[in-house]
Motif scaffolding. Sequence first.
Motif, mmCIF file in Angstrom:
data_model
loop_
_atom_site.group_PDB
_atom_site.id
_atom_site.type_symbol
_atom_site.label_atom_id
_atom_site.label_comp_id
_atom_site.label_asym_id
_atom_site.label_seq_id
_atom_site.Cartn_x
_atom_site.Cartn_y
_atom_site.Cartn_z
ATOM 1 N N SER A 265 12.587 68.894 -16.485
ATOM 2 C CA SER A 265 13.788 69.068 -16.877
ATOM 3 C C SER A 265 14.813 69.240 -15.518
ATOM 4 C CB SER A 265 13.262 70.867 -17.482
ATOM 5 O OG SER A 265 13.215 71.643 -16.986
ATOM 6 N N LEU A 266 16.619 69.399 -16.221
ATOM 7 C CA LEU A 266 17.118 69.779 -15.497
ATOM 8 C C LEU A 266 18.251 70.021 -15.953
ATOM 9 C CD1 LEU A 266 19.689 68.580 -12.928
ATOM 10 C CD2 LEU A 266 20.079 66.333 -14.487
ATOM 11 N N MET A 267 19.355 70.926 -15.970
ATOM 12 C CA MET A 267 19.943 71.781 -16.181
ATOM 13 C C MET A 267 21.823 71.666 -15.390
ATOM 14 S SD MET A 267 18.846 75.439 -17.259
ATOM 15 C CE MET A 267 18.702 76.042 -15.746
ATOM 16 N N THR A 268 22.656 70.580 -16.335
ATOM 17 C CA THR A 268 23.943 70.702 -15.357
ATOM 18 C C THR A 268 25.204 71.086 -16.437
ATOM 19 O OG1 THR A 268 25.454 69.166 -14.223
ATOM 20 C CG2 THR A 268 23.636 68.035 -16.858
ATOM 21 N N LEU B 254 21.262 71.286 -21.312
ATOM 22 C CA LEU B 254 19.296 70.286 -20.978
ATOM 23 C C LEU B 254 19.184 69.481 -21.105
ATOM 24 C CD1 LEU B 254 16.933 72.291 -19.912
ATOM 25 C CD2 LEU B 254 16.383 72.957 -22.514
ATOM 26 N N LEU B 255 18.650 68.219 -20.134
ATOM 27 C CA LEU B 255 17.769 67.435 -20.615
ATOM 28 C C LEU B 255 16.705 67.174 -20.180
ATOM 29 C CD1 LEU B 255 21.121 66.825 -18.826
ATOM 30 C CD2 LEU B 255 19.837 64.408 -19.580
ATOM 31 N N ILE B 256 15.443 66.903 -20.615
ATOM 32 C CA ILE B 256 13.872 66.562 -20.531
ATOM 33 C C ILE B 256 13.332 64.986 -20.488
ATOM 34 C CG2 ILE B 256 11.619 67.824 -20.998
ATOM 35 C CD1 ILE B 256 13.598 70.152 -22.584
ATOM 36 N N ASN C 270 17.749 57.718 -16.493
ATOM 37 C CA ASN C 270 16.317 57.708 -15.868
ATOM 38 C C ASN C 270 14.626 58.627 -16.684
ATOM 39 O OD1 ASN C 270 16.205 56.383 -12.529
ATOM 40 N ND2 ASN C 270 18.190 57.883 -12.611
ATOM 41 N N GLY C 271 15.776 58.101 -18.300
ATOM 42 C CA GLY C 271 14.836 58.797 -18.727
ATOM 43 C C GLY C 271 14.566 60.017 -19.726
ATOM 44 N N PHE C 272 15.439 60.944 -18.843
ATOM 45 C CA PHE C 272 16.051 61.846 -19.044
ATOM 46 C C PHE C 272 16.735 62.017 -20.468
ATOM 47 C CE2 PHE C 272 14.695 62.862 -14.944
ATOM 48 C CZ PHE C 272 15.117 64.105 -14.652
ATOM 49 N N VAL C 273 16.242 63.463 -21.369
ATOM 50 C CA VAL C 273 17.104 63.485 -22.993
ATOM 51 C C VAL C 273 17.602 64.110 -23.178
ATOM 52 C CG1 VAL C 273 16.593 63.438 -25.224
ATOM 53 C CG2 VAL C 273 15.255 61.951 -24.026
ATOM 54 N N LEU C 274 18.962 64.326 -23.055
ATOM 55 C CA LEU C 274 19.809 65.430 -23.921
ATOM 56 C C LEU C 274 19.535 66.093 -24.954
ATOM 57 C CD1 LEU C 274 22.208 67.331 -23.017
ATOM 58 C CD2 LEU C 274 23.353 65.675 -24.594
ATOM 59 N N GLN C 275 19.082 67.176 -24.914
ATOM 60 C CA GLN C 275 18.350 68.834 -25.860
ATOM 61 C C GLN C 275 19.923 69.115 -27.094
ATOM 62 O OE1 GLN C 275 15.230 68.504 -25.640
ATOM 63 N NE2 GLN C 275 15.079 67.304 -25.195
ATOM 64 N N LYS C 276 19.667 69.144 -27.845
ATOM 65 C CA LYS C 276 20.269 69.702 -29.069
ATOM 66 C C LYS C 276 21.008 71.327 -28.753
ATOM 67 C CE LYS C 276 19.472 66.145 -32.749
ATOM 68 N NZ LYS C 276 18.966 66.378 -33.934
ATOM 69 N N LYS C 277 19.675 72.341 -28.081
ATOM 70 C CA LYS C 277 19.595 73.281 -27.781
ATOM 71 C C LYS C 277 20.478 73.285 -26.550
ATOM 72 C CE LYS C 277 17.104 77.364 -28.108
ATOM 73 N NZ LYS C 277 15.821 77.887 -27.769
ATOM 74 N N PRO C 278 20.610 74.403 -26.104
ATOM 75 C CA PRO C 278 22.100 74.392 -24.484
ATOM 76 C C PRO C 278 20.887 74.859 -24.142
ATOM 77 C CG PRO C 278 23.153 75.943 -26.225
ATOM 78 C CD PRO C 278 22.272 74.622 -27.470
ATOM 79 N N SER C 279 21.028 74.847 -22.560
ATOM 80 C CA SER C 279 20.105 75.693 -22.058
ATOM 81 C C SER C 279 20.797 77.090 -22.360
ATOM 82 C CB SER C 279 20.134 74.713 -20.541
ATOM 83 O OG SER C 279 21.037 75.695 -19.538
ATOM 84 N N VAL C 280 19.735 78.211 -21.219
ATOM 85 C CA VAL C 280 20.079 79.320 -20.908
ATOM 86 C C VAL C 280 20.920 79.912 -20.137
ATOM 87 C CG1 VAL C 280 17.553 80.220 -22.292
ATOM 88 C CG2 VAL C 280 17.672 80.237 -19.891
ATOM 89 N N CYS C 281 21.398 78.825 -19.378
ATOM 90 C CA CYS C 281 22.231 78.967 -18.375
ATOM 91 C C CYS C 281 23.372 79.004 -18.572
ATOM 92 C CB CYS C 281 21.980 78.133 -17.113
ATOM 93 S SG CYS C 281 22.846 78.670 -15.907
#
Length: 92
Positions: free
Chosen positions: A37-40, A70-72, A53-64
Amino acid sequence: FYIQEVFIDTNMRGKKLGKILIEYALLLCPVNKKYMSLMTYEGNIMAKIAANNGFVLQKKPSVCPVNRLLLIRTMNEEDFNKNTNRITASAS
C-alpha cells in the motif's frame, strides 16, 4: 508492505526517481506479503507513478489526515521471482 509517502526534493525532480523508488520497493517486498500500500496526498505525482506500477486507488480514504489517497497493489508470484535477494518471512 507499506509505504507512507515518497518525497523527491525539488532539485531532483524530473529524473524518474519516484519510479525508481516504487520499483525498488516492489523488489524488496517480503515474500509473505500479499499487498503493498501507498498513502499520498491529492496532486502528488506519486499517485500517478504508483498507478502506472499496478497500484489501484481505493474508494475509501486512508486514515492519515495528510495523505488521504490510499493505493493498493496486489503482489503476485512474478513479482517475487524478479529478485532472489528478498527479505524472508518474519515471525511477526
